[in-house]
Design an enzyme around this catalytic site. Structure first.
Site, mmCIF file in Angstrom:
data_model
loop_
_atom_site.group_PDB
_atom_site.id
_atom_site.type_symbol
_atom_site.label_atom_id
_atom_site.label_comp_id
_atom_site.label_asym_id
_atom_site.label_seq_id
_atom_site.Cartn_x
_atom_site.Cartn_y
_atom_site.Cartn_z
ATOM 1 N N LYS A 126 0.845 -1.199 0.000
ATOM 2 C CA LYS A 126 0.000 0.000 0.000
ATOM 3 C C LYS A 126 0.881 1.250 0.000
ATOM 4 O O LYS A 126 2.008 1.238 0.484
ATOM 5 C CB LYS A 126 -0.885 0.002 1.251
ATOM 6 C CG LYS A 126 -2.059 -0.969 1.162
ATOM 7 C CD LYS A 126 -2.940 -0.864 2.392
ATOM 8 C CE LYS A 126 -4.101 -1.837 2.347
ATOM 9 N NZ LYS A 126 -5.079 -1.551 1.278
ATOM 10 N N ARG A 180 -10.580 -11.360 1.364
ATOM 11 C CA ARG A 180 -11.437 -12.399 0.786
ATOM 12 C C ARG A 180 -10.766 -13.777 0.882
ATOM 13 O O ARG A 180 -11.439 -14.793 0.969
ATOM 14 C CB ARG A 180 -11.785 -12.028 -0.663
ATOM 15 C CG ARG A 180 -10.612 -11.912 -1.589
ATOM 16 C CD ARG A 180 -10.923 -11.098 -2.850
ATOM 17 N NE ARG A 180 -10.915 -9.667 -2.593
ATOM 18 C CZ ARG A 180 -11.143 -8.736 -3.516
ATOM 19 N NH1 ARG A 180 -11.408 -9.081 -4.760
ATOM 20 N NH2 ARG A 180 -11.126 -7.462 -3.202
HETATM 21 N N1 BES Z 1 -8.232 -3.695 3.969
HETATM 22 C C1 BES Z 1 -8.382 -3.253 2.641
HETATM 23 C C2 BES Z 1 -9.647 -2.462 2.380
HETATM 24 C C3 BES Z 1 -9.801 -1.162 3.130
HETATM 25 C C4 BES Z 1 -9.441 0.019 2.525
HETATM 26 C C5 BES Z 1 -10.361 -1.150 4.379
HETATM 27 C C6 BES Z 1 -9.589 1.198 3.208
HETATM 28 C C7 BES Z 1 -10.530 0.043 5.057
HETATM 29 C C8 BES Z 1 -10.149 1.222 4.474
HETATM 30 C C9 BES Z 1 -8.378 -4.456 1.686
HETATM 31 O O1 BES Z 1 -7.665 -5.564 2.098
HETATM 32 C C10 BES Z 1 -7.787 -4.000 0.408
HETATM 33 O O2 BES Z 1 -6.638 -3.674 0.405
HETATM 34 N N2 BES Z 1 -8.584 -3.983 -0.648
HETATM 35 C C11 BES Z 1 -8.138 -3.570 -1.932
HETATM 36 C C12 BES Z 1 -8.634 -4.591 -2.924
HETATM 37 C C13 BES Z 1 -8.034 -4.415 -4.293
HETATM 38 C C14 BES Z 1 -6.579 -4.783 -4.302
HETATM 39 C C15 BES Z 1 -8.815 -5.312 -5.227
HETATM 40 C C16 BES Z 1 -8.713 -2.199 -2.197
HETATM 41 O O3 BES Z 1 -9.843 -1.924 -1.809
HETATM 42 O O4 BES Z 1 -8.022 -1.376 -2.795
HETATM 43 ZN ZN ZN Z 2 -5.591 -5.461 1.487
#
Ligand code: BES
Ligand code: ZN
Ligand code: ZN
Length: 488
Positions: free
Chosen positions: A265, A339
């Site tokens: 991230k 997921r």
């Molecule tokens: N934990 C995150 C989602 C999230 C984002 C929760 C902001 C709370 C606040 C999740 O694991 C994630 O990183 N999701 C990605 C998925 C993508 C790679 C398909 C996302 O939402 O960008």
């Molecule tokens: Zn994630």
């Protein structure tokens, strides 16, 4: 918060909170005069949410009276009552007052649980990681003692106690979700789960990494490869109706920190990823309450726990893992880890408990936040009756949900090329839906609800019952109400 009860207002001491509708009925005598004066001079409008206070020198009345206006009696709802009391208590706390009398005329007796919930929720504080004077200052800001005043029989007192208890457990969940990874990690969760189980006489099992390797939980274990602490899965059982009734299964995403893995991230994106276990925390919060509230419904929990970290062993983009259900999944993006851990927990839950329904809660996608902001959890599901029951509980508790769709195309997007499935949709559009489509591949014919709580788990907007910039505890009250309604 210490709770006590009195029948009548003490006439010489203390601080009292008095509600008023715009009909100005049900007021204690001593207020009538000055309140009407204030209304006449225009400094108090009795519009919903207005708060006014008055210091008294008369020894026959309380020292300080706050009046919270509730507006039109016909327009009032339980949710509005909860919010009005929360807002009032937040203002009272800014005045460094620690003991509060809450005057409850019969006009308020239909809202007792909401009133005490609002008070307890507004009494939340941060600062448990501060020390010395700074810590003391934070702790001094809370209300220590509440006395409810009115003709309150046993059933009414029970409702007030119930609201207080629920509010306080939501606050414990907030502490968990706000807690940083170096305190609140996999081991903290398992120890806490055992403590909750011991206290409430629930059956608890913790699956360790080795056992999960034997069971073949490749999706969950793949996420865990880069972590220092082995993945674990907490399994809790609350079976008040005996073994013949199929339980409701609650599954909560427990990513104790989400770095994104090798799909790391960005600086902004990684901020607050300590909260990626909000789903797990909420499920634990529900288990803190089931026994005390005497909920007559069998409930089990499956809480998969890992962080999503990086080291030389961390799983690589395009790795193919074999899930507990036997399907293969390409990890097209290591940041779509939620997921992956959920599906192994869900498959195990189905095999182990054959639940009547599964409800999973997960801070799953940024896309859900983009779609719905901070007001609604995204709701997905495969059963209209269950969706309606969740929507009803959501509106009753003011923890709102909005249904989002799973289109056939969303399911197509997560079909694999090298494997059965992949953990990523085709692009960034409808990301909450492609994530839900992926999970649905594993629920078989079980009734299922998925709540994407990414947007609602942290309060980024000022809300009366929440503390801005803090975890919200969203979902505990909703799930408790749902279970109560299903048991009724
Ligand atoms: N934990 C995150 C989602 C999230 C984002 C929760 C902001 C709370 C606040 C999740 O694991 C994630 O990183 N999701 C990605 C998925 C993508 C790679 C398909 C996302 O939402 O960008
Ligand atoms: Zn994630
Ligand atoms: Zn995540």
């Amino acid at each position: 918060m210490q709770i006590s009860y009195k029948k009548k207002l003490e006439l010489n001491k203390g601080i009292v909170l008095v509600p008023v509708f715009d009909d100005l009925k049900n007021l204690p005598d001593y207020i009538q005069g000055w309140l009407k004066d204030r209304i006449k001079e225009g400094s108090f409008k009795t519009e919903y949410g207005d708060l006014i206070w008055n210091y008294n020198s008369d020894p026959k009345v309380p020292d300080l009276t706050f009046v919270v206006a509730l507006g039109d009696k016909k327009a009032i709802t339980p949710a509005l009552i909860r919010k009005a009391y929360a807002k009032a208590v937040k203002q009272i706390r800014t005045k460094d007052l620690h003991e509060l009398n809450v005057y409850l005329p019969t006009s308020m007796h239909a809202y007792l649980q909401e009133i005490s919930e609002g008070i307890a929720l507004a009494n939340y504080r941060l600062g448990i990681y501060k020390t010395g004077k700074d810590r003391q200052e934070e702790m001094d800001k809370i209300i220590k003692k509440v006395t409810f005043i009115g003709e309150l029989d046993k059933a009414k007192k029970q409702l007030l106690d119930k609201g207080t208890l629920i509010g306080e457990k939501v606050n414990e969940v907030r502490d968990l979700v706000n807690g940083p990874h170096n305190y609140i990690n996999i081991n903290y969760f398992t120890e806490l789960s055992k403590k909750i189980a011991r206290k409430n006489k629930y059956k608890v099992r913790i699956l360790e990494r080795r056992q999960m390797e034997k069971l073949g939980m490749g999706a969950l274990l793949g996420v865990n490869l880069g972590s220092e602490i082995g993945a674990k899965m907490v399994l809790l059982e609350y079976m008040p109706n005996g073994r013949n009734e199929k339980p409701i299964a609650l599954v909560g995403k427990g990513v104790t920190f989400d770095t994104g893995g090798l799909n790391l991230k960005s600086g902004n994106g990684i901020d607050w990823m300590k909260m990626d276990m909000a789903g797990a925390s909420v499920v634990l919060g529900v288990f803190m309450l089931l026994q005390s509230l005497g909920i007559k419904k069998n409930v089990v929990a499956a809480i998969p726990l890992t962080d999503n970290a990086i080291d030389a062993k961390a799983q690589k983009p395009n790795d193919i893992v074999t899930t507990y259900a036997g399907k293969t999944v390409e990890v097209a993006n290591t940041d779509a880890e939620g997921r992956l851990i959920l599906i192994d927990a869900i498959s195990y839950t189905i095999k182990q408990y054959k639940p009547e329904a599964i409800i999973d809660l997960a801070t799953l996608t940024g896309a859900c936040m983009i779609a719905l902001g901070f007001e609604y959890a995204g709701m997905f599901g495969n059963d209209n009756e269950l969706k309606a029951a969740v929507a009803k509980a959501a509106s009753e508790t003011d923890e709102e949900v909005w249904e989002l769709p799973i289109h056939e195309d969303h399911s197509k997007q997560i079909k694999g090329v090298f494997s059965d499935l992949k953990n990523l949709g085709a692009g960034r559009y409808a990301g909450a839906s492609t994530a839900a489509a992926f999970i649905r591949e594993f629920v078989e014919d079980t009734k299922w609800i998925h709540l994407d709580i990414a947007g609602v788990s942290k309060s980024d907007r000022p809300k009366d019952c929440e503390l801005e910039g803090s975890a919200s505890g969203y979902g505990v009250r909703l799930l408790i109400r749902l279970l109560e309604n299903l048991a009724a």
